[in-house]
Motif scaffolding. Structure first.
Motif, PDB file in Angstrom:
ATOM      1  N   ARG A   8       0.945  -1.240  -0.087  1.00 33.52           N
ATOM      2  CA  ARG A   8       0.143   0.068   0.022  1.00 33.52           C
ATOM      3  C   ARG A   8       0.692   1.083  -0.068  1.00 33.52           C
ATOM      4  O   ARG A   8       0.633   2.035  -0.878  1.00 33.52           O
ATOM      5  N   ARG A  29       0.503  -6.709 -12.962  1.00 41.33           N
ATOM      6  CA  ARG A  29      -0.686  -7.228 -13.157  1.00 41.33           C
ATOM      7  C   ARG A  29      -1.234  -7.725 -11.799  1.00 41.33           C
ATOM      8  O   ARG A  29      -2.094  -7.889 -11.467  1.00 41.33           O
ATOM      9  N   ASP A  32      -1.801  -4.991  -9.339  1.00 43.44           N
ATOM     10  CA  ASP A  32      -3.044  -4.331  -9.714  1.00 43.44           C
ATOM     11  C   ASP A  32      -4.198  -5.164  -8.955  1.00 43.44           C
ATOM     12  O   ASP A  32      -5.166  -4.554  -8.304  1.00 43.44           O
ATOM     13  N   GLU A  33      -3.958  -6.468  -9.224  1.00 44.28           N
ATOM     14  CA  GLU A  33      -5.118  -7.374  -8.701  1.00 44.28           C
ATOM     15  C   GLU A  33      -5.150  -7.201  -7.089  1.00 44.28           C
ATOM     16  O   GLU A  33      -6.353  -7.344  -6.372  1.00 44.28           O
ATOM     17  N   GLN A  35      -3.911  -4.974  -4.982  1.00 47.29           N
ATOM     18  CA  GLN A  35      -4.599  -3.731  -4.517  1.00 47.29           C
ATOM     19  C   GLN A  35      -6.129  -3.509  -4.800  1.00 47.29           C
ATOM     20  O   GLN A  35      -6.798  -3.013  -3.980  1.00 47.29           O
ATOM     21  N   ARG A  36      -6.536  -4.065  -5.741  1.00 54.58           N
ATOM     22  CA  ARG A  36      -7.997  -3.911  -6.266  1.00 54.58           C
ATOM     23  C   ARG A  36      -8.975  -4.934  -5.266  1.00 54.58           C
ATOM     24  O   ARG A  36      -9.871  -4.488  -4.505  1.00 54.58           O
ATOM     25  N   LEU A  37      -8.172  -6.010  -4.894  1.00 52.35           N
ATOM     26  CA  LEU A  37      -8.894  -6.956  -3.866  1.00 52.35           C
ATOM     27  C   LEU A  37      -8.823  -6.500  -2.472  1.00 52.35           C
ATOM     28  O   LEU A  37      -9.797  -6.457  -1.495  1.00 52.35           O
ATOM     29  N   ASP A  38      -7.487  -5.873  -1.971  1.00 51.95           N
ATOM     30  CA  ASP A  38      -7.218  -5.091  -0.972  1.00 51.95           C
ATOM     31  C   ASP A  38      -8.615  -4.037  -0.621  1.00 51.95           C
ATOM     32  O   ASP A  38      -8.960  -4.042   0.387  1.00 51.95           O
ATOM     33  N   GLN A  39      -8.811  -3.373  -1.531  1.00 46.90           N
ATOM     34  CA  GLN A  39      -9.728  -2.151  -1.522  1.00 46.90           C
ATOM     35  C   GLN A  39     -11.225  -2.755  -1.435  1.00 46.90           C
ATOM     36  O   GLN A  39     -11.754  -2.218  -0.530  1.00 46.90           O
ATOM     37  N   GLU A  40     -11.423  -3.636  -1.946  1.00 44.82           N
ATOM     38  CA  GLU A  40     -12.758  -4.304  -1.933  1.00 44.82           C
ATOM     39  C   GLU A  40     -12.847  -5.062  -0.706  1.00 44.82           C
ATOM     40  O   GLU A  40     -14.000  -4.796   0.107  1.00 44.82           O
TER      41      GLU A  40
END
Length: 428
Positions: A8, A29, A32-33, A35-40
């Protein structure tokens, strides 16, 4: 696995380090995945916490109304109650996907570890000179002539990739194991004899699973519903033994070692430097391991490499020590140094020990922590491991480096009392 907080705060540094091992596009890639999952995940946690707080407030208001004799407000409809369960289910799924994606990333190489494969490895030390051997015979020929290893009966028993030590060969192998055990005890390591069958959780903790799941021998699911496999190295067992524990800080570094056979699906290739006992499905190894405070790890790595070098030096073997490039070291390790013995028959060096520093990568996977005296928070320990040593490679190095013109082999001085002779002679 890696520290989510570090990703982060400094994604660029993480990406730069991982690019020493992986294609940069692949790294980006994956990050990106992640950080996307972490935000979700964080958004779901916030939503779930808010819903739980709303329900607590609603329950308190309902109870208070009943105590005061006022008609209570109706509780939340059943549909709203089901929504919380659905949110919690979504969170479980996202956390599982995040954990899986994180577990597939390798460790961050240390700053002094360069990118590249074997071609980028760097020799940092050399002991002695290659022995002058007239009419070099390889270890397979020598072991047959001296009656030390029966390769044909080994294949008859286990198939390709197996051998059987015989006579003085069996005694030489056992002498090496016993001598290494004694040396490691003298160096302050606690002796362990772990099970050879381990649960899959130990393979995950060590960083071998999921990527190298197919490299080991697994029991079938009917026999082992929890998942079990034959250990590929005692490193997996020593680390796994301390899973989910908080170690006592005053006792760190915790130093342990184990002797075990090692079982691997990999087999010898067609190259001459992998013949005989150099590579097979089962071999003996003595493994040293340390759990340390983060600030102790650098000194521990240096001490472990020095200890291993001292063992090979006491055997009188010519060897070199190499710092491995990122692409040639284990994915779970930040830094690895190989101790490599000279094999006269091939004119090459062969690794007999890899000494590695894992940082907190394995400790995160295994949840192994320490707590400062008087403190409440815990931190992850650092792990280090090294072969001390792999006897199936010492054995051929001894035969080749100490072979004599008359076909005999001189026994290293430190093993003579255990073996009962100072020379191995051809079987008549």
């Amino acid at each position: 696995m890696l520290d989510m907080e570090l990703i982060r705060k400094d994604r660029e540094a993480v990406a730069t380090a991982l690019a020493k091992r992986l294609d940069p596009a692949e790294v980006n890639r994956a990050l990106d995945e992640i950080q996307r999952l972490d935000q979700e995940r964080r958004a779901l946690i916030t939503e779930i916490d808010a819903e739980r707080q709303r329900r607590k407030a609603e329950a308190r208001a309902y109870a208070e109304a009943k105590r005061s004799g006022v008609a209570p407000e109706p509780v939340a409809p059943e549909a709203e109650r089901k929504q919380l369960a659905e949110l919690e289910s979504q969170l479980d799924e996202v956390q599982s996907r995040l954990r899986t994606t994180m577990s597939e990333l390798p460790n961050l190489p240390a700053d002094d570890v360069v990118a590249g494969g074997k071609e980028a490895n760097r020799v940092v030390r050399t002991f002695g000179e290659p022995p002058a051997v007239e009419k070099v015979r390889d270890h397979v020929e020598l072991s047959r002539a001296l009656g030390l290893v029966d390769h044909e009966r080994g294949v008859k028993l286990g198939g390709s990739g197996f051998w059987m030590y015989t006579g003085l060969g069996a005694r030489l192998e056992w002498a090496l194991v016993n001598w290494l055990i004694e040396q490691n005890i003298q160096a302050g390591y606690e002796f362990l004899l772990p099970p050879h069958l381990l649960l899959d959780s130990a393979g995950f903790a060590a960083g071998q699973f999921p990527k190298f799941y197919d490299d080991v021998y697994h029991l079938d699911k009917q026999s082992a519903p929890r998942g079990q496999f034959l250990l590929p190295t005692a490193e997996t067992a020593i680390l796994g033994a301390f899973q989910d524990e908080i170690l006592e800080t005053p006792k760190l570094p915790l130093k342990a070692f184990a002797y075990t056979p090692c079982y691997r699906r990999e087999a010898a290739g067609s190259h001459s430097d992998e013949r005989g006992t150099v590579r097979g499905h089962q071999f003996n190894k003595v493994e040293i391991f340390q759990f340390t405070l983060p600030e102790q790890a650098g000194a521990a790595l240096e001490a472990m490499v020095g200890h291993v070098e001292g063992l090979v030096e006491k055997l009188g073997l010519h060897f070199q020590t190499s710092l491995l490039a990122a692409g040639d070291s284990s994915a779970a390790m930040k830094k690895t140094l190989d101790v490599e013995v000279w094999m006269p028959s091939t004119g090459k060096y062969k690794e007999v020990s890899s000494v590695s520093w894992g940082g907190d990568y394995q400790a995160r996977r295994a949840a192994i922590r320490y707590r400062e005296p008087g403190g409440k928070q815990t931190r992850f320990v650092h792990t280090l491991n090294g072969s001390a040593l792999a006897t199936s490679r010492l054995f051929p190095a001894i035969l080749e480096q100490f072979q004599q013109p008359d076909g005999s082999v001189v026994v290293p001085e430190v093993l003579r009392d255990k073996l009962g002779t100072d020379r191995l002679t051809p079987v008549r």
